[in-house]
Design a protein around this motif. Structure first.
Motif, PDB file in Angstrom:
ATOM      1  N   HIS A   1     -49.503 -12.575  -7.093  1.00 22.08           N
ATOM      2  CA  HIS A   1     -48.240 -12.548  -7.081  1.00 22.08           C
ATOM      3  C   HIS A   1     -47.254 -13.240  -6.314  1.00 22.08           C
ATOM      4  O   HIS A   1     -45.943 -13.133  -6.309  1.00 22.08           O
ATOM      5  N   PHE A   2     -47.871 -14.187  -5.594  1.00 22.55           N
ATOM      6  CA  PHE A   2     -46.951 -15.037  -4.625  1.00 22.55           C
ATOM      7  C   PHE A   2     -47.081 -16.488  -4.757  1.00 22.55           C
ATOM      8  O   PHE A   2     -46.254 -17.248  -4.197  1.00 22.55           O
ATOM      9  N   GLY A   3     -48.177 -16.870  -5.619  1.00 16.39           N
ATOM     10  CA  GLY A   3     -48.065 -18.555  -5.648  1.00 16.39           C
ATOM     11  C   GLY A   3     -49.034 -18.675  -6.869  1.00 16.39           C
ATOM     12  O   GLY A   3     -49.507 -17.925  -7.689  1.00 16.39           O
ATOM     13  N   PRO A   4     -49.488 -20.049  -6.867  1.00 20.05           N
ATOM     14  CA  PRO A   4     -50.355 -20.471  -7.781  1.00 20.05           C
ATOM     15  C   PRO A   4     -51.858 -20.000  -7.737  1.00 20.05           C
ATOM     16  O   PRO A   4     -52.193 -19.436  -6.644  1.00 20.05           O
ATOM     17  N   PRO A   5     -52.681 -19.789  -8.766  1.00 19.06           N
ATOM     18  CA  PRO A   5     -52.307 -20.164 -10.159  1.00 19.06           C
ATOM     19  C   PRO A   5     -51.663 -19.123 -10.990  1.00 19.06           C
ATOM     20  O   PRO A   5     -51.099 -19.631 -12.173  1.00 19.06           O
ATOM     21  N   HIS A   6     -51.429 -17.892 -10.567  1.00 17.33           N
ATOM     22  CA  HIS A   6     -50.924 -16.949 -11.322  1.00 17.33           C
ATOM     23  C   HIS A   6     -49.366 -16.833 -11.404  1.00 17.33           C
ATOM     24  O   HIS A   6     -48.688 -16.419 -12.526  1.00 17.33           O
ATOM     25  N   THR A   7     -48.664 -17.210 -10.368  1.00 15.91           N
ATOM     26  CA  THR A   7     -47.398 -17.232 -10.250  1.00 15.91           C
ATOM     27  C   THR A   7     -46.808 -18.382  -9.845  1.00 15.91           C
ATOM     28  O   THR A   7     -46.266 -18.631  -8.643  1.00 15.91           O
ATOM     29  N   PRO A   8     -46.934 -19.554 -10.544  1.00 14.67           N
ATOM     30  CA  PRO A   8     -46.670 -21.044  -9.934  1.00 14.67           C
ATOM     31  C   PRO A   8     -45.373 -21.379  -9.534  1.00 14.67           C
ATOM     32  O   PRO A   8     -45.031 -22.170  -8.728  1.00 14.67           O
TER      33      PRO A   8
ATOM     34  N   VAL B   1     -34.175 -13.517   2.309  1.00 18.46           N
ATOM     35  CA  VAL B   1     -35.104 -14.084   1.299  1.00 18.46           C
ATOM     36  C   VAL B   1     -36.122 -12.962   1.261  1.00 18.46           C
ATOM     37  O   VAL B   1     -36.461 -12.639   0.058  1.00 18.46           O
ATOM     38  N   ILE B   2     -36.658 -12.556   2.276  1.00 18.95           N
ATOM     39  CA  ILE B   2     -37.743 -11.534   2.120  1.00 18.95           C
ATOM     40  C   ILE B   2     -37.216 -10.225   1.451  1.00 18.95           C
ATOM     41  O   ILE B   2     -37.914  -9.438   0.625  1.00 18.95           O
ATOM     42  N   CYS B   3     -36.028  -9.871   1.725  1.00 18.27           N
ATOM     43  CA  CYS B   3     -35.527  -8.632   1.196  1.00 18.27           C
ATOM     44  C   CYS B   3     -35.319  -8.864  -0.479  1.00 18.27           C
ATOM     45  O   CYS B   3     -35.685  -8.096  -1.334  1.00 18.27           O
ATOM     46  N   ARG B   4     -34.732  -9.952  -0.930  1.00 21.66           N
ATOM     47  CA  ARG B   4     -34.951 -10.572  -2.265  1.00 21.66           C
ATOM     48  C   ARG B   4     -36.398 -10.470  -2.952  1.00 21.66           C
ATOM     49  O   ARG B   4     -36.721  -9.960  -3.957  1.00 21.66           O
ATOM     50  N   LEU B   5     -37.153 -10.983  -2.192  1.00 19.04           N
ATOM     51  CA  LEU B   5     -38.722 -11.298  -2.790  1.00 19.04           C
ATOM     52  C   LEU B   5     -39.357  -9.615  -2.967  1.00 19.04           C
ATOM     53  O   LEU B   5     -39.773  -9.323  -3.869  1.00 19.04           O
ATOM     54  N   LEU B   6     -39.141  -8.867  -1.841  1.00 14.94           N
ATOM     55  CA  LEU B   6     -39.863  -7.587  -1.780  1.00 14.94           C
ATOM     56  C   LEU B   6     -39.113  -6.369  -2.624  1.00 14.94           C
ATOM     57  O   LEU B   6     -39.624  -5.557  -3.320  1.00 14.94           O
ATOM     58  N   GLY B   7     -37.765  -6.744  -2.896  1.00 20.62           N
ATOM     59  CA  GLY B   7     -37.157  -5.886  -3.678  1.00 20.62           C
ATOM     60  C   GLY B   7     -36.388  -4.851  -2.932  1.00 20.62           C
ATOM     61  O   GLY B   7     -35.823  -3.610  -3.422  1.00 20.62           O
TER      62      GLY B   7
ATOM     63  N   PRO C   1     -42.167  -0.569 -13.467  1.00 20.60           N
ATOM     64  CA  PRO C   1     -42.255  -1.792 -12.850  1.00 20.60           C
ATOM     65  C   PRO C   1     -40.791  -2.694 -12.850  1.00 20.60           C
ATOM     66  O   PRO C   1     -40.214  -2.466 -13.914  1.00 20.60           O
ATOM     67  N   THR C   2     -40.687  -3.326 -11.963  1.00 22.05           N
ATOM     68  CA  THR C   2     -39.451  -4.470 -11.954  1.00 22.05           C
ATOM     69  C   THR C   2     -40.091  -5.745 -11.483  1.00 22.05           C
ATOM     70  O   THR C   2     -41.283  -5.976 -11.560  1.00 22.05           O
ATOM     71  N   ASP C   3     -39.173  -6.728 -11.201  1.00 21.72           N
ATOM     72  CA  ASP C   3     -39.579  -7.972 -11.089  1.00 21.72           C
ATOM     73  C   ASP C   3     -39.906  -8.420  -9.732  1.00 21.72           C
ATOM     74  O   ASP C   3     -40.244  -9.394  -9.355  1.00 21.72           O
ATOM     75  N   ASP C   4     -39.777  -7.592  -8.783  1.00 23.40           N
ATOM     76  CA  ASP C   4     -40.038  -7.812  -7.341  1.00 23.40           C
ATOM     77  C   ASP C   4     -41.643  -7.668  -6.784  1.00 23.40           C
ATOM     78  O   ASP C   4     -42.297  -7.250  -7.686  1.00 23.40           O
ATOM     79  N   LEU C   5     -41.900  -8.239  -5.835  1.00 21.60           N
ATOM     80  CA  LEU C   5     -43.228  -8.277  -5.229  1.00 21.60           C
ATOM     81  C   LEU C   5     -43.921  -7.160  -5.003  1.00 21.60           C
ATOM     82  O   LEU C   5     -45.012  -6.740  -5.433  1.00 21.60           O
ATOM     83  N   LEU C   6     -43.148  -5.973  -4.353  1.00 22.26           N
ATOM     84  CA  LEU C   6     -43.824  -4.667  -4.209  1.00 22.26           C
ATOM     85  C   LEU C   6     -43.923  -4.083  -5.747  1.00 22.26           C
ATOM     86  O   LEU C   6     -44.991  -3.525  -5.553  1.00 22.26           O
TER      87      LEU C   6
ATOM     88  N   VAL D   1     -48.089  -1.880   1.781  1.00 23.57           N
ATOM     89  CA  VAL D   1     -47.428  -1.877   2.943  1.00 23.57           C
ATOM     90  C   VAL D   1     -47.685  -2.929   4.301  1.00 23.57           C
ATOM     91  O   VAL D   1     -46.853  -3.727   4.525  1.00 23.57           O
ATOM     92  N   ALA D   2     -49.074  -3.017   4.332  1.00 26.44           N
ATOM     93  CA  ALA D   2     -49.551  -4.003   5.328  1.00 26.44           C
ATOM     94  C   ALA D   2     -49.291  -5.256   5.076  1.00 26.44           C
ATOM     95  O   ALA D   2     -48.962  -6.272   5.686  1.00 26.44           O
ATOM     96  N   THR D   3     -49.463  -5.710   3.619  1.00 25.08           N
ATOM     97  CA  THR D   3     -49.316  -6.893   3.126  1.00 25.08           C
ATOM     98  C   THR D   3     -47.602  -7.363   3.130  1.00 25.08           C
ATOM     99  O   THR D   3     -47.305  -8.599   3.753  1.00 25.08           O
ATOM    100  N   ALA D   4     -46.950  -6.537   2.850  1.00 28.81           N
ATOM    101  CA  ALA D   4     -45.312  -6.610   2.951  1.00 28.81           C
ATOM    102  C   ALA D   4     -45.078  -6.986   4.504  1.00 28.81           C
ATOM    103  O   ALA D   4     -44.177  -7.856   4.678  1.00 28.81           O
ATOM    104  N   ASN D   5     -45.531  -6.235   5.121  1.00 33.06           N
ATOM    105  CA  ASN D   5     -45.302  -6.253   6.881  1.00 33.06           C
ATOM    106  C   ASN D   5     -45.840  -7.728   7.357  1.00 33.06           C
ATOM    107  O   ASN D   5     -45.123  -8.318   7.975  1.00 33.06           O
ATOM    108  N   LEU D   6     -46.734  -8.063   6.865  1.00 37.58           N
ATOM    109  CA  LEU D   6     -47.338  -9.334   7.296  1.00 37.58           C
ATOM    110  C   LEU D   6     -46.440 -10.729   6.793  1.00 37.58           C
ATOM    111  O   LEU D   6     -46.100 -11.602   7.539  1.00 37.58           O
ATOM    112  N   LEU D   7     -46.120 -10.321   5.449  1.00 35.02           N
ATOM    113  CA  LEU D   7     -45.149 -11.304   5.039  1.00 35.02           C
ATOM    114  C   LEU D   7     -43.756 -11.353   5.859  1.00 35.02           C
ATOM    115  O   LEU D   7     -43.298 -12.448   5.783  1.00 35.02           O
TER     116      LEU D   7
END
Length: 406
Positions: free
Chosen positions: A99-106, A147-153, A210-215, A234-240
């Motif tokens: 959900h963050f990059g290629p190949p699934h969300t290039p 930016v990260i607020c936008r990505l996470l939702g 479901p919405t369009d954000d990463l979470l 949550v751990a992945t979001a914190n890392l990002l």
């Protein structure tokens, strides 16, 4: 053969007095590529040996594999996959990358370009009437959080408190028990707890809606590896958030500082916006945001450059030293955005190569291009500027710049 290096070189690198220019000390370190310290840890400082260890399956990122595990600020939290080893690391990283990059969300990062440009433009607009701006406070610090607020939702109305928690967490990374009050450390711990609770609430709201954000994507995806648990999301979001924020702040700030020291490069970027791509790669080599991976653990006895590192030993990887290694890079202390074959270690290498690297690169490319295009004859107020205390995530804490030629 084991070489015990005099401890003062490493101590001087870690000393705040060396923060503005640690590179001559890295050159001293490289005389002994793998050096045992008095506490039994090992410092690795040359490119070839660093690259080998970053790809070595006998080197662990899990603190539990140290003979003397270190305390953690997040001992009560699910660890992020950056602190795990295969196969768990590989599974969680694959799930995040879907959900963050290629190949699934290039198109994720490239699709953010209009938002990134508008956000940077708005921050610069706010400084239009100022004769002096702080590149850190006015742009490099707020930009990645937005930016990260936008990505996470993260809802817009929650952004102020979200930023407050981020500030407290980042502030606690530089905690120095010799000079800082304990309250600073406790504010960081509390902010980490508050962030986890807040993000956990957002994840819970997104199950089945479901919405369009990463979470939301992580909470509702049943890919080939299954679905992440809420704690893993949550751990992945914190890392990002935490890892991605500080590295991006430092990359932008170090980049502006470097160009003000190399005004001919600044002028080139103003006239040739396409220079931003190789310029940021050279910045990642020359003035990287991450200087040190403070620990890795040896799964078993391993031999590096004729030095045996015993099982359970702490290994300190001096990435910034490797990226200035003259055995790998020609004229390494020269900033050259036209450099070819620039396989730097700015975002690490191997299985733990920074998974947010493409976003950080694009943020830096756009921010630096807009800064040099729109600032009016910028000049440094102080050189060197004041630096953050951390020798690991190295960058100025402020970067004051005057416009209109001072």
């Amino acid at each position: 053969m084991t070489t015990i290096q005099r401890p003062d070189t490493l101590h001087r690198i870690l000393d705040y007095a060396s923060r503005a220019d640690p590179y001559p000390l890295y050159a001293e370190l490289r005389r002994t590529p793998v050096a045992r310290q008095e506490d039994g840890s090992y410092v690795v400082s040359t490119y070839r040996e660093l690259a080998d260890l970053l790809h070595n399956p006998h080197v662990s990122s899990d603190v539990r594999n140290l003979a003397h595990p270190m305390p953690s600020m997040d001992a009560d939290a699910t660890p992020a996959f950056i602190n795990m080893d295969p196969p768990e690391h590989d599974r969680l990283r694959r799930m995040a990358m879907r959900h963050f990059g290629p190949p699934h969300t290039p198109g994720l990062v490239d699709g953010l370009d209009p938002f990134l440009t508008a956000t940077v433009g708005g921050l610069i607009d706010d400084c239009a009437e100022k004769e002096r701006i702080d590149v850190v406070d006015d742009l490099a610090y707020p930009f990645p959080v937005t930016v990260i607020c936008r990505l996470l939702g993260v809802p817009r109305e929650d952004e102020p408190k979200f930023r407050g928690w981020v500030n407290d967490v980042i502030d606690s990374i530089d905690y120095n028990p010799a000079v800082d009050p304990k309250e600073k450390l406790e504010r960081g711990r509390q902010a980490r707890r508050d962030l986890r609770e807040f993000l956990g609430g957002l994840v819970a709201e997104r199950h089945g809606r479901p919405t369009d954000d990463l979470l939301s994507r992580l909470a509702n995806d049943d890919g080939p590896d299954g679905r992440m648990t809420d704690d893993e999301i949550v751990a992945t979001a914190n890392l990002l958030l935490i890892a991605g924020h500080e590295t991006t702040v430092n990359l932008i700030t170090n980049g502006m500082l470097t160009m003000l020291r190399y005004p001919e490069v600044l002028r080139r970027l103003r006239d040739e916006p396409e220079l931003a791509v190789p310029l940021v790669e050279e910045l990642l080599r020359y003035e990287p945001p991450v200087h040190i991976i403070p620990w890795r653990a040896a799964y078993s006895d391993i031999t590096v450059a004729d030095t045996v590192i015993p099982k359970g030993s702490q290994i300190m990887l001096m990435l910034a030293s490797g990226s200035r290694d003259p055995d790998r890079f020609r004229d390494p202390d020269r900033f050259d955005p036209d450099r070819r074959d620039n396989q730097h270690l700015g975002f690490g290498s191997g299985i733990h190569l920074c998974f947010g690297g493409p976003l950080a690169r694009r943020e830096a490319q756009i921010a630096l291009t807009e800064l040099v295009r729109r600032l009016d004859h910028p000049s440094l107020v102080a050189d060197p500027p004041p630096y953050r205390r951390s020798p690991v995530l190295r960058g100025p804490i402020h970067l004051d710049v005057e416009q209109n030629g001072g």
